[in-house]
Design a protein around this motif. Structure first.
Motif, PDB file in Angstrom:
ATOM      1  N   GLN A  39       0.862  -1.232   0.099  1.00 38.91           N
ATOM      2  CA  GLN A  39       0.196   0.090   0.520  1.00 38.91           C
ATOM      3  C   GLN A  39       0.925   1.485  -0.183  1.00 38.91           C
ATOM      4  O   GLN A  39       2.232   1.555   1.074  1.00 38.91           O
ATOM      5  CB  GLN A  39      -1.286  -0.221   1.561  1.00 38.91           C
ATOM      6  CG  GLN A  39      -1.779  -1.139   1.199  1.00 38.91           C
ATOM      7  CD  GLN A  39      -2.828  -0.996   0.039  1.00 38.91           C
ATOM      8  OE1 GLN A  39      -3.422  -0.207  -0.277  1.00 38.91           O
ATOM      9  NE2 GLN A  39      -3.292  -1.847  -0.490  1.00 38.91           N
ATOM     10  N   HIS A  40       0.283   2.140  -1.132  1.00 43.58           N
ATOM     11  CA  HIS A  40       1.532   3.488  -0.723  1.00 43.58           C
ATOM     12  C   HIS A  40       0.434   4.774  -1.151  1.00 43.58           C
ATOM     13  O   HIS A  40      -0.250   4.357  -2.083  1.00 43.58           O
ATOM     14  CB  HIS A  40       2.174   3.680  -2.343  1.00 43.58           C
ATOM     15  CG  HIS A  40       3.233   4.824  -1.932  1.00 43.58           C
ATOM     16  ND1 HIS A  40       4.529   4.446  -1.220  1.00 43.58           N
ATOM     17  CD2 HIS A  40       3.322   5.556  -2.548  1.00 43.58           C
ATOM     18  CE1 HIS A  40       4.902   5.907  -1.520  1.00 43.58           C
ATOM     19  NE2 HIS A  40       4.587   6.337  -2.488  1.00 43.58           N
ATOM     20  N   ASN A  41       0.807   5.575  -0.368  1.00 39.69           N
ATOM     21  CA  ASN A  41      -0.761   6.201   0.022  1.00 39.69           C
ATOM     22  C   ASN A  41      -1.646   6.011  -0.813  1.00 39.69           C
ATOM     23  O   ASN A  41      -2.849   6.584  -1.060  1.00 39.69           O
ATOM     24  CB  ASN A  41       0.136   7.447  -1.463  1.00 39.69           C
ATOM     25  CG  ASN A  41       0.904   8.008  -0.732  1.00 39.69           C
ATOM     26  OD1 ASN A  41       0.992   8.443   0.664  1.00 39.69           O
ATOM     27  ND2 ASN A  41       1.768   8.625  -1.646  1.00 39.69           N
ATOM     28  N   GLY A  42      -2.649   5.357   0.380  1.00 39.90           N
ATOM     29  CA  GLY A  42      -3.539   4.250  -0.010  1.00 39.90           C
ATOM     30  C   GLY A  42      -4.246   3.556  -1.091  1.00 39.90           C
ATOM     31  O   GLY A  42      -5.067   3.669  -1.227  1.00 39.90           O
ATOM     32  N   GLN A  43      -3.263   3.693  -2.143  1.00 40.84           N
ATOM     33  CA  GLN A  43      -3.286   2.736  -3.176  1.00 40.84           C
ATOM     34  C   GLN A  43      -1.855   1.119  -3.193  1.00 40.84           C
ATOM     35  O   GLN A  43      -1.428   1.012  -2.736  1.00 40.84           O
ATOM     36  CB  GLN A  43      -3.050   3.746  -4.788  1.00 40.84           C
ATOM     37  CG  GLN A  43      -3.332   4.749  -4.298  1.00 40.84           C
ATOM     38  CD  GLN A  43      -4.423   4.679  -5.621  1.00 40.84           C
ATOM     39  OE1 GLN A  43      -4.531   4.008  -6.609  1.00 40.84           O
ATOM     40  NE2 GLN A  43      -5.126   6.009  -5.713  1.00 40.84           N
ATOM     41  N   THR A  44      -3.029   0.394  -3.888  1.00 40.96           N
ATOM     42  CA  THR A  44      -2.111  -0.714  -4.133  1.00 40.96           C
ATOM     43  C   THR A  44      -1.080  -0.794  -5.210  1.00 40.96           C
ATOM     44  O   THR A  44      -1.556  -0.444  -6.458  1.00 40.96           O
ATOM     45  CB  THR A  44      -3.771  -2.014  -4.361  1.00 40.96           C
ATOM     46  OG1 THR A  44      -4.053  -2.213  -2.543  1.00 40.96           O
ATOM     47  CG2 THR A  44      -2.370  -3.170  -4.710  1.00 40.96           C
ATOM     48  N   VAL A  45      -0.473  -0.610  -4.773  1.00 47.19           N
ATOM     49  CA  VAL A  45       1.449  -1.213  -6.189  1.00 47.19           C
ATOM     50  C   VAL A  45       1.427  -2.485  -5.846  1.00 47.19           C
ATOM     51  O   VAL A  45       1.938  -2.882  -5.052  1.00 47.19           O
ATOM     52  CB  VAL A  45       2.113  -0.300  -5.342  1.00 47.19           C
ATOM     53  CG1 VAL A  45       2.783  -0.054  -6.094  1.00 47.19           C
ATOM     54  CG2 VAL A  45       1.426   1.203  -5.102  1.00 47.19           C
ATOM     55  N   THR A  46       2.110  -3.695  -6.821  1.00 44.90           N
ATOM     56  CA  THR A  46       2.733  -4.084  -7.146  1.00 44.90           C
ATOM     57  C   THR A  46       3.607  -3.797  -7.432  1.00 44.90           C
ATOM     58  O   THR A  46       4.235  -2.967  -8.305  1.00 44.90           O
ATOM     59  CB  THR A  46       2.393  -5.335  -8.783  1.00 44.90           C
ATOM     60  OG1 THR A  46       0.837  -5.263  -8.144  1.00 44.90           O
ATOM     61  CG2 THR A  46       2.857  -6.298  -8.564  1.00 44.90           C
TER      62      THR A  46
END
Length: 224
Positions: A39-46
């Motif tokens: 999670q980065h700034n509320g977003q899912t990042v792969t």
């Protein structure tokens, strides 16, 4: 009409081209690890490795000559008792964070102008000069001291006993700190400051390779 030799060379070129494409499409982190979601700034990042065989490092990380000081080669051990880690260990901490472990914090110690060029997904930016003191262990202004206390309390879960004035590290987070690379002194300065105030050594981890090593193996970065 094409000769048999030219046809063979064309076939070999096509074969190697297909192999290169397959290699690029199947570029795992390790033989058993393909990606890590954070999670980065509320977003899912792969987080994964890049699939472009022609990719190169950004210009800012291609330089080999930097003035020392301040850009001196850092030691393998910044402080005895503080573990130096690599990319796979960082990914393991990020995985634990994504699974709900709130006692870990990945700290990008660089100044915001560097962070704007890209950072490790899942990290938080706490610029090195927000928590570093001078050689005498003091701050230039009361405001700097207040900012330091706020960072300890709000970001690192370190509180100060109102009666004794002593810092309580019983709930302190495990901090994984990094900056630009083995020539960058920002995260080492932070670690030395934290050790100086009594931060538990086993709760401090140093990713020595930093952004330069992270990008050099094609791992995902994000911009604010």
């Amino acid at each position: 009409m094409s000769s048999p030799r030219s046809l063979r060379l064309t076939a070999l070129a096509l074969c190697f081209g297909a192999s290169a494409l397959a290699l690029a499409a199947d570029n795992k982190i390790t033989p058993t690890l393909e990606s890590v979601q954070v999670q980065h700034n509320g977003q899912t990042v792969t987080i994964q490795r890049g699939h472009d065989l022609n990719a190169t490092l950004p210009d800012a990380f291609q330089k080999t000559d930097r003035g020392c000081p301040p850009f001196c080669v850092q030691p393998m051990t910044v402080v005895e008792g503080v573990e130096t880690i690599g990319e796979l260990e960082v990914l393991n901490y990020l995985h634990r964070m994504s699974q709900g472990d709130k006692d870990i914090l990945l700290v990008d110690s660089r100044t915001p102008d560097w962070v704007m060029r890209g950072t490790i997904p899942g990290s938080v930016n706490i610029p090195w000069n927000r928590i570093s003191r001078d050689n005498a262990g003091t701050f230039e202004t009361p405001r700097e001291a207040d900012t330091f206390e706020q960072t300890l309390r709000d970001d690192f879960s370190v509180i100060r006993d109102p009666a004794s004035g002593a810092l309580d590290f019983s709930k302190a987070k495990t901090l994984v700190l990094f900056c630009n690379g083995i020539w960058c002194p920002q995260s080492t300065a932070n670690i030395k400051t934290l050790v100086g105030i009594g931060y538990p050594l086993h709760k401090l981890k140093w990713y020595r390779g930093g952004m330069q090593d992270w990008l050099s193996v094609g791992l995902t970065s994000v911009q604010p």
